[in-house]
Design an enzyme around this catalytic site. Structure first.
Site, PDB file in Angstrom:
ATOM      1  N   ARG A 217     -28.208  22.628  11.265  1.00  0.00           N
ATOM      2  CA  ARG A 217     -29.045  23.542  10.482  1.00  0.00           C
ATOM      3  C   ARG A 217     -30.366  23.882  11.181  1.00  0.00           C
ATOM      4  NH1 ARG A 217     -29.161  20.650   4.904  1.00  0.00           N
ATOM      5  NH2 ARG A 217     -29.104  18.903   6.348  1.00  0.00           N
TER       6      ARG A 217
ATOM      7  N   ASN B  43     -25.569  23.429   3.974  1.00  0.00           N
ATOM      8  CA  ASN B  43     -24.359  22.629   4.140  1.00  0.00           C
ATOM      9  C   ASN B  43     -23.466  22.826   2.936  1.00  0.00           C
ATOM     10  OD1 ASN B  43     -24.916  21.506   6.587  1.00  0.00           O
ATOM     11  ND2 ASN B  43     -25.595  19.521   5.796  1.00  0.00           N
TER      12      ASN B  43
END
Ligand code: ZN
Ligand code: ZN
Ligand code: FE
Length: 756
Positions: A18, A36
Site C-alpha cells: 500500500r 486491502n
C-alpha cells in the site's frame, strides 16, 4: 477525468504494497485511495485515462520485489470522487483484511544490513533486524490474517521506537510484522548440552562470541536460522568436515557452503551473471556453481559443482564479519526432517554437536534452503523451499474448477493445493520413507489448508499402490468423502511442464530413476505423445530385469552387471573383475536367470550402470551420486555418440550397441571422460531422434522434458545444442523442480485438462 477501479491479486499484503501504491500515485499526480481486501488490493484512481494507464504499468513494473502480482484488472467508472483531494491509504477494515496468500521468507535487505553495522543506529549488531522488505514471513506465520499477533513474534511487545516505525506509513518498517530491536525483540542464546540436558550458558554478545571461538577452534556448532537449524563448521578444516560426515552419516554427499561475498565464492567457482543475481537476490538459495579448483574437493567429492549461498539473516552477516567461508548444511540426521523445534534439535542432533547458537523466537514452519542451478540461462530448481514457498503459480485452467489436493510423489515429496487459478506447492518435505518426513508432510498439509483457507474437493495421487503419498491421499479422500484420481508418474512429470506453459499438446520426454508404470514395471526412460487427455507411450528404453529391487537403485554395480548380462553376456567375465566389483556374487547371477522379475526402463538406472561399468561409482551413498559423478566427467561440447536402434513395432529403444560400444572403449583404454561425454551425447541424440519421429507421426512440435535426470546440466545443454537448428521447441520446468517435487503440479494439470 476518469475514475478507475484496479484490482490486484497475489502476494500483495504484508509486503509494503500500500505505501508503494501511494508513492506511485503521488508521483503520477493521481488522487484516490488504496485498500486491502480479502482477495488482495483494491485501488480507486482518478486522473486522465492515459495517466491511469501509466500508473497501472508502473505498479506492475516496479512492485516491491517481495510481492507477487498474480492477476490484475481495471474497470473505468462513470463517476468522480468527491471526498478525496489526495491519495490515501484507506484504514483497514477488520474483516476485509484477510488475504489468502502470505509471503515467503525474505533475505535481509541492503538497508537493514547497513544498519546492523552502523554504530549510531539502534539496530547496531542486532541479529534479528528486519523491515517491510525483508525478514522471516512464512516460517513464523501461525494463522491468518497475517498480523503480528498471529506470528511467533506475538510474545515480543514492541518498544516505543519500534512501534512508531510500525505505525508510520512513510517508514520502512510500516506494518513489518517481525519488527524488533535489541530493546524489545528476540535475543541470542548459547546452549550447551551438559549431562544430557540443554543449559543456556551465555546470552547475546557472549553467546555470539562463544560461537565464533568454537568455530575457530574446529568445532561443529548448530545455528538456528530462519526455517531450521544448520550444522556449521570451518570449510577449510578437512578434519572437522570429515568428522561432520561421519556424525551425519553422509560419507560423500556434498555439503552446502556459505561465503561472505561473491569475491570469496569466485576463489573456488565460476560465477556468471544469472548465478550472481540469484546468489545476491532476495531469495538467497544455494546456487550450484562449477568448481574452479579442487581446494574444497572434500566438501563435495567427485561432483562438478559446489553449492554456495550468501548470508541471508543479520545473524549470518554478523558471523561473516569473522569468517569468509563456512560449511552450512541442514541440521538433520541424514535424510530425516530438518530440525526446527529447539528441544527436539538438542535431542536429535546431540550425537553431532553439543553446541547450539539459538534464540527465543519459535520457528513455526520449518523450511529448508532452496537449491538452484543453471543450464545456460535456464533456471533449474533442485529443491524448492525457503524464499520460493509459498509463492503461487497461476493456472488459468483452474478457474471455475473444484479445489484440488495433489499428493505428489515419495522420494522428494511435496504436495500441491489449488483454489481457482492459484496453485500452491508445499515446501520440500523429504523422503516419505522416513517417519519424521511423513509427519512433516501431514503437518504441512494441515497448515496449508488452514492458512490459505482451502477445502479440497478432489484428490489426485500417483498411481503407485505403495507410495506413502498415495496412501495419505487415499486416507484424505476417505475421511473427507472425496473422489480420488490417479495419474501415472512419468506422465505427471510431463504435465508439470505443460502446466507451467499452459500447453495442450506436447511430445513428452520423461527421464528419472523410478516410477510405477502402467504395466507394473519400473518406468523411467519414457517418450510420450500427449494430445490433451490422450497419451501414447511412443517409446521407452528396453526393459532389463531389475534383480534385487530397491538395492539395484542403491548399488549401481548391480545395474552394470544386469546391463552387461542382458546385452553382452560373453563380456561379463572380462569386464566384471573382482577388483572392480567387490561384491560380485554368484547368487546374483543366478537370480538373473529367474523368470519372475520386475523389469525396468529407467534412464536413471541406465546412467548408474554406465557409471559403474567405467568404474566411477559402484555404490550410491546418496541419491543420484553415480549419475552426478558421471556428469562431472562429461564435456558438454562433445559430439560423438554410440549407436542405438529403435523397434517401432514394440516401441523399444534397443541399447545393445551402446553397451557394446562402451565395453569396446573400456578395452581400448579410452578415458572415463571420453566415455562419459560420448554416453551423454548419445542420450541427447536419442532424445532428438525420437522427438523427430514423434513429430512426424503427430505433427506436434512442442517438446516437454521433465524428470530427475534433467537436473543433469551437461545433458540439458547438449539437448539444447542438438535441437538448436530444428523447428522443435523445447519446454522445461522453471517454476517447480523437474524431479519428483514437481509432480504435484503435473497431477493437478492432468486433472484440469480432463475436466472441461
Ligand atoms: Zn530490511
Ligand atoms: Zn524495539
Ligand atoms: Fe520421477
Amino acid at each position: 477525468m476518469q475514475q478507475a477501479e484496479i484490482l490486484l491479486t497475489g502476494i500483495v499484503q504484508g509486503v509494503g504494497f500500500r505505501p508503494f501504491v501511494k508513492r506511485t500515485a503521488l508521483e503520477n499526480g493521481i488522487i484516490g485511495y488504496v485498500e486491502n481486501r480479502e482477495f488482495g488490493v483494491k485501488i480507486i484512481a482518478q486522473a486522465s485515462k492515459k495517466i491511469i494507464e501509466k500508473f497501472l504499468q508502473d505498479i506492475l513494473d516496479k512492485a516491491p520485489a517481495v510481492s507477487t502480482i498474480l492477476t490484475h484488472s481495471i474497470k473505468y467508472l462513470d463517476q468522480e470522487l468527491s471526498e478525496y483531494s489526495s491519495f490515501e491509504i484507506a484504514p483497514s477494515k477488520k474483516k476485509g483484511e484477510i488475504s489468502a496468500l502470505i509471503p515467503p521468507d525474505i533475505a535481509t535487505c541492503d538497508v537493514c544490513a547497513q544498519e546492523i553495522f552502523d554504530e549510531n543506529d539502534r539496530h547496531y549488531q542486532y541479529p534479528f533486524t528486519n523491515c517491510t522488505n525483508c525478514g522471516p514471513r512464512f516460517s513464523i506465520i501461525q494463522s491468518i490474517p497475517y498480523d503480528r499477533k498471529n506470528t511467533t513474534m506475538r510474545k515480543f511487545i514492541m518498544c516505543d521506537d519500534c512501534n512508531r516505525e510500525y505505525t508510520t506509513v512513510e517508514d520502512r518498517r510500516y506494518h513489518a510484522q517481525p519488527n524488533a530491536c535489541p530493546k524489545c525483540g528476540p535475543e541470542l542464546r548459547f546452549i550447551e548440552i551438559i549431562d544430557e540436558s540443554p543449559i543456556a550458558t551465555a546470552k547475546r554478545e557472549k553467546a555470539f562470541e562463544k560461537t565464533i571461538s568454537l568455530l575457530q577452534t574446529g568445532e561443529i556448532v548448530a545455528i538456528k536460522g530462519i526455517g531450521g537449524y544448520h550444522l556449521v563448521c570451518n570449510a577449510l578444516n578437512k578434519e572437522v568436515v570429515e568428522n561432520l560426515r561421519n556424525l551425519k552419516f553422509r560419507p560423500h554427499k556434498p555439503f552446502a557452503l556459505m561465503a561472505r561475498d561473491i569475491e570469496t565464492i569466485e576463489e573456488y567457482c565460476e560465477v556468471n551473471m544469472d548465478e550472481k543475481n540469484m546468489l545476491e537476490g532476495q531469495q538467497k538459495p544455494i546456487v550450484l556453481l562449477s568448481k574452479k579448483n579442487d581446494i574444497l574437493e572434500h566438501v563435495a567429492p567427485g561432483v562438478k559443482d559446489l553449492g554456495f549461498m550468501l548470508p541471508y539473516t543479520p545473524l549470518h552477516y554478523l558471523l561473516f564479519k569473522q569468517f569468509r567461508l563456512l560449511v552450512f548444511t541442514s541440521g538433520n540426521v541424514s535424510e530425516e526432517a530438518l530440525e526446527n523445534n529447539d528441544d527436539s534439535a538438542y535431542q536429535n542432533l546431540a550425537n553431532i554437536t553439543q553446541y547450539y547458537l539459538s534464540y527465543n523466537r519459535e520457528i513455526f514452519n520449518r523450511i529448508d534452503d532452496s537449491i538452484v542451478t543453471y543450464a545456460g540461462d535456464q533456471r533449474i530448481l533442485i529443491r524448492k523451499a525457503r524464499g520460493f514457498v509459498p509463492k503461487p503459480i497461476n493456472i488459468k485452467r483452474g478457474i471455475g474448477k473444484p479445489q484440488i489436493f495433489a499428493s505428489g510423489a515419495d522420494m522428494k515429496s511435496s504436495f500441491g493445493l489449488t483454489k481457482e487459478n492459484i496453485f500452491l506447492g508445499s515446501q520440500y518435505l523429504g523422503d516419505l520413507a522416513y517417519t519424521s518426513n511423513t509427519k512433516f508432510y501431514k503437518e504441512s498439509l494441515n497448515y496449508f489448508q488452514s492458512i490459505f483457507e482451502m477445502k479440497p474437493q478432489v484428490v489426485i495421487a500417483d498411481s503407485h499402490p505403495n507410495y506413502f503419498s498415495t496412501m495419505i491421499a487415499q486416507e484424505f479422500a476417505e475421511e473427507n468423502e472425496l473422489p480420488i484420481h490417479k495419474i501415472q508418474h512419468h506422465k505427471a512429470h510431463i504435465y508439470s511442464v505443460m502446466a507451467e506453459n499452459d500447453l495442450e499438446n506436447v511430445l513428452g520426454v520423461s527421464f528419472d530413476g523410478t516410477g510405477y508404470g502402467e504395466d507394473g514395471n519400473v518406468w523411467g526412460g519414457e517418450f510420450f505423445i500427449i494430445n490433451k487427455t490422450e497419451s501414447e507411450r511412443f517409446a521407452h528404453l528396453n526393459y532389463v530385469a531389475m534383480v534385487s529391487g530397491e538395492r539395484a537403485a542403491k548399488e549401481p554395480w548391480r545395474m552394470a552387471l544386469i546391463y552387461l548380462y542382458n546385452y553382452y553376456p560373453e563380456k561379463v567375465e572380462s569386464i566384471i573383475t573382482e577388483k572392480k566389483f567387490p561384491q560380485k556374487d554368484m547368487i546374483f547371477l543366478q537370480l538373473l536367470n529367474d523368470s519372475v522379475r520386475i523389469q525396468t526402463s529407467s534412464m536413471g538406472r541406465f546412467f548408474d550402470a554406465v557409471a559403474s561399468l567405467i568404474d566411477v561409482c559402484h555404490f550410491n551413498s546418496y541419491e543420484g551420486e553415480a549419475a552426478m559423478k558421471l556428469e562431472a566427467l562429461a564435456d558438454e561440447s562433445f559430439s560423438e555418440y554410440y549407436h542405438f536402434s529403435f523397434d517401432k513395432q514394440q516401441s523399444l529403444i534397443e541399447v545393445d550397441m551402446i553397451i557394446e560400444g562402451i565395453v569396446k572403449d573400456i578395452q581400448e583404454m579410452k578415458s572415463k571422460e571420453y566415455i562419459s561425454s560420448k554416453f551423454h551425447f548419445t542420450i541427447a541424440k536419442m532424445v532428438f531422434d525420437l522427438c523427430i519421429k514423434m513429430k512426424n507421426e503427430s505433427g506436434i512440435d512442442a517438446v516437454a522434458l521433465s524428470g530427475g535426470v534433467f537436473q543433469n546440466v551437461v545433458l540439458v545443454n547438449m539437448i539444447k545444442r542438438v535441437f538448436s537448428s530444428s523447428e522443435l521447441k523445447l519446454f522445461w520446468n522453471e517454476k517447480v523442480p523437474p524431479n519428483d517435487a514437481g509432480i504435484a503440479l503435473g497431477q493437478v494439470y492432468s486433472y484440469l485438462l480432463r475436466s472441461r
